[in-house]
Design a protein around this motif. Structure first.
Motif, PDB file in Angstrom:
ATOM      1  N   LYS A 119      12.359  63.232  29.481  1.00  0.00           N
ATOM      2  CA  LYS A 119      11.138  63.043  30.265  1.00  0.00           C
ATOM      3  C   LYS A 119      11.204  61.826  31.177  1.00  0.00           C
ATOM      4  CE  LYS A 119       7.782  65.139  27.106  1.00  0.00           C
ATOM      5  NZ  LYS A 119       6.632  64.880  26.204  1.00  0.00           N
ATOM      6  N   TYR A 120      11.800  60.729  30.697  1.00  0.00           N
ATOM      7  CA  TYR A 120      11.603  59.452  31.369  1.00  0.00           C
ATOM      8  C   TYR A 120      12.879  58.776  31.887  1.00  0.00           C
ATOM      9  CZ  TYR A 120       7.046  59.924  29.157  1.00  0.00           C
ATOM     10  OH  TYR A 120       5.823  60.393  28.755  1.00  0.00           O
ATOM     11  N   ASN A 121      14.047  59.291  31.561  1.00  0.00           N
ATOM     12  CA  ASN A 121      15.273  58.617  32.010  1.00  0.00           C
ATOM     13  C   ASN A 121      15.481  58.911  33.496  1.00  0.00           C
ATOM     14  OD1 ASN A 121      18.059  57.862  32.516  1.00  0.00           O
ATOM     15  ND2 ASN A 121      18.284  57.713  30.303  1.00  0.00           N
ATOM     16  N   LEU A 151      24.435  56.576  26.639  1.00  0.00           N
ATOM     17  CA  LEU A 151      22.998  56.772  26.862  1.00  0.00           C
ATOM     18  C   LEU A 151      22.225  55.648  26.202  1.00  0.00           C
ATOM     19  CD1 LEU A 151      20.630  58.600  27.825  1.00  0.00           C
ATOM     20  CD2 LEU A 151      20.773  59.750  25.592  1.00  0.00           C
ATOM     21  N   PHE A 152      21.333  55.020  26.992  1.00  0.00           N
ATOM     22  CA  PHE A 152      20.444  53.978  26.502  1.00  0.00           C
ATOM     23  C   PHE A 152      18.994  54.431  26.624  1.00  0.00           C
ATOM     24  CE2 PHE A 152      23.912  51.144  28.345  1.00  0.00           C
ATOM     25  CZ  PHE A 152      24.459  50.825  27.106  1.00  0.00           C
ATOM     26  N   HIS A 153      18.098  53.606  26.106  1.00  0.00           N
ATOM     27  CA  HIS A 153      16.671  53.837  26.305  1.00  0.00           C
ATOM     28  C   HIS A 153      16.367  53.719  27.805  1.00  0.00           C
ATOM     29  CE1 HIS A 153      12.410  52.557  26.571  1.00  0.00           C
ATOM     30  NE2 HIS A 153      12.251  53.384  25.556  1.00  0.00           N
ATOM     31  N   ALA A 154      16.014  54.853  28.413  1.00  0.00           N
ATOM     32  CA  ALA A 154      15.659  54.932  29.840  1.00  0.00           C
ATOM     33  C   ALA A 154      16.779  54.456  30.767  1.00  0.00           C
ATOM     34  CB  ALA A 154      14.372  54.166  30.129  1.00  0.00           C
ATOM     35  N   GLU A 189      16.397  51.865  20.020  1.00  0.00           N
ATOM     36  CA  GLU A 189      16.618  53.291  19.805  1.00  0.00           C
ATOM     37  C   GLU A 189      15.707  54.111  20.715  1.00  0.00           C
ATOM     38  OE1 GLU A 189      15.532  53.428  15.722  1.00  0.00           O
ATOM     39  OE2 GLU A 189      16.991  51.872  15.215  1.00  0.00           O
ATOM     40  N   THR A 190      16.051  55.386  20.843  1.00  0.00           N
ATOM     41  CA  THR A 190      15.240  56.303  21.631  1.00  0.00           C
ATOM     42  C   THR A 190      15.402  57.706  21.055  1.00  0.00           C
ATOM     43  OG1 THR A 190      14.749  57.039  23.889  1.00  0.00           O
ATOM     44  CG2 THR A 190      17.076  56.644  23.373  1.00  0.00           C
ATOM     45  N   THR A 191      14.925  58.706  21.762  1.00  0.00           N
ATOM     46  CA  THR A 191      15.123  60.096  21.358  1.00  0.00           C
ATOM     47  C   THR A 191      15.551  60.907  22.566  1.00  0.00           C
ATOM     48  OG1 THR A 191      12.851  60.816  21.838  1.00  0.00           O
ATOM     49  CG2 THR A 191      13.286  59.937  19.608  1.00  0.00           C
ATOM     50  N   LYS A 251      17.288  61.552  17.231  1.00  0.00           N
ATOM     51  CA  LYS A 251      17.132  60.107  17.400  1.00  0.00           C
ATOM     52  C   LYS A 251      18.444  59.529  17.910  1.00  0.00           C
ATOM     53  CE  LYS A 251      14.694  56.287  15.331  1.00  0.00           C
ATOM     54  NZ  LYS A 251      13.909  55.800  14.183  1.00  0.00           N
ATOM     55  N   VAL A 252      18.354  58.716  18.947  1.00  0.00           N
ATOM     56  CA  VAL A 252      19.527  58.169  19.627  1.00  0.00           C
ATOM     57  C   VAL A 252      19.685  56.693  19.265  1.00  0.00           C
ATOM     58  CG1 VAL A 252      20.608  57.736  21.862  1.00  0.00           C
ATOM     59  CG2 VAL A 252      19.221  59.801  21.527  1.00  0.00           C
ATOM     60  N   TYR A 253      20.886  56.354  18.768  1.00  0.00           N
ATOM     61  CA  TYR A 253      21.204  54.974  18.412  1.00  0.00           C
ATOM     62  C   TYR A 253      22.255  54.466  19.402  1.00  0.00           C
ATOM     63  CZ  TYR A 253      18.727  55.861  14.053  1.00  0.00           C
ATOM     64  OH  TYR A 253      17.757  56.167  13.129  1.00  0.00           O
TER      65      TYR A 253
END
Length: 206
Positions: free
Chosen positions: A201-203, A151-154, A193-195, A185-187
């Motif tokens: 909501k946005y992926n 999983l990445f940011h968006a 980073e993201t959550t 919090k996602v690393y």
């Protein structure tokens, strides 16, 4: 908890140092390389490395392992389904880049297994799709997820390399990660980073 990020290796992999600030114990994730600045930082700050955690076995996440464990002789952990990929230069894509790197010294983990390292309770979440044995590491008490290339940011990881599966990856993210608390919090293995809340909501992939 303190998390420090080093962007290292041939394609800019996020290598994290996850630190228990009370004891100075720590663990390191996905050593794509072992640059002198990483080693000197650990030594100069008095950190006590306890383990290396691998999210998966692609070359850009593992090529620094041998050098790193020479400096810091600690166990290296990966999910049990990643053994073949770690030990095969064709599968881990290192051969494609003319490097031919493999690693056979890992200790293998099962889905749902709980590790206690550096004072943290770390839950192994098996998330196949980017690779057959990809996994994430979740620390509930700290609301932290080390997501590797799942999983990445968006975004999510690519699935066009050996053992990848797009349907499996989407299912892993939806069923294993999107059910975590939104404040988690996602690393990720690359980029910022993201959550979990943001990704829900946005992926566009999940």
């Amino acid at each position: 908890m303190k998390i420090e990020r080093f962007v290292i290796g041939p394609i800019g992999t996020n290598c994290y140092i996850v630190i228990n600030e009370e004891t100075k114990e720590c663990f390191v994730t996905d050593p794509a390389a072992c640059p002198p600045e990483l080693v000197s930082h650990i030594r100069s700050t008095g950190l006590k490395v306890q383990a290396v955690l691998l999210t998966h076995g692609h070359f850009d996440h593992i090529m620094g392992i041998d050098d790193f464990v020479r400096e810091f002789p600690v166990p290296v952990y990966a999910h049990e389904a990643e053994k073949e990929l770690l030990e095969n230069a064709q599968l881990n894509s290192s051969a494609m880049y003319g490097m031919g790197y493999t690693y056979s010294g890992a200790e293998y983990l099962k889905d749902g297994q709980v590790l206690t390292i550096a004072g943290f309770e770390i839950h192994v979440i098996y998330t196949p799709g980017h690779t057959a044995g990809g996994c994430c590491y979740y620390i509930p008490a700290e609301h932290v997820l080390i997501s590797g290339d799942t999983l990445f940011h968006a975004s999510i990881g690519r699935t066009d390399l050996p053992t990848g599966s797009s349907s499996q990856l989407v299912r892993s993210v939806r069923e294993k990660l999107m059910v975590l608390p939104e404040e988690t919090k996602v690393y990720p293995g690359h980029m910022e980073e993201t959550t979990i809340g943001y990704e829900k909501k946005y992926n566009p992939f999940v």
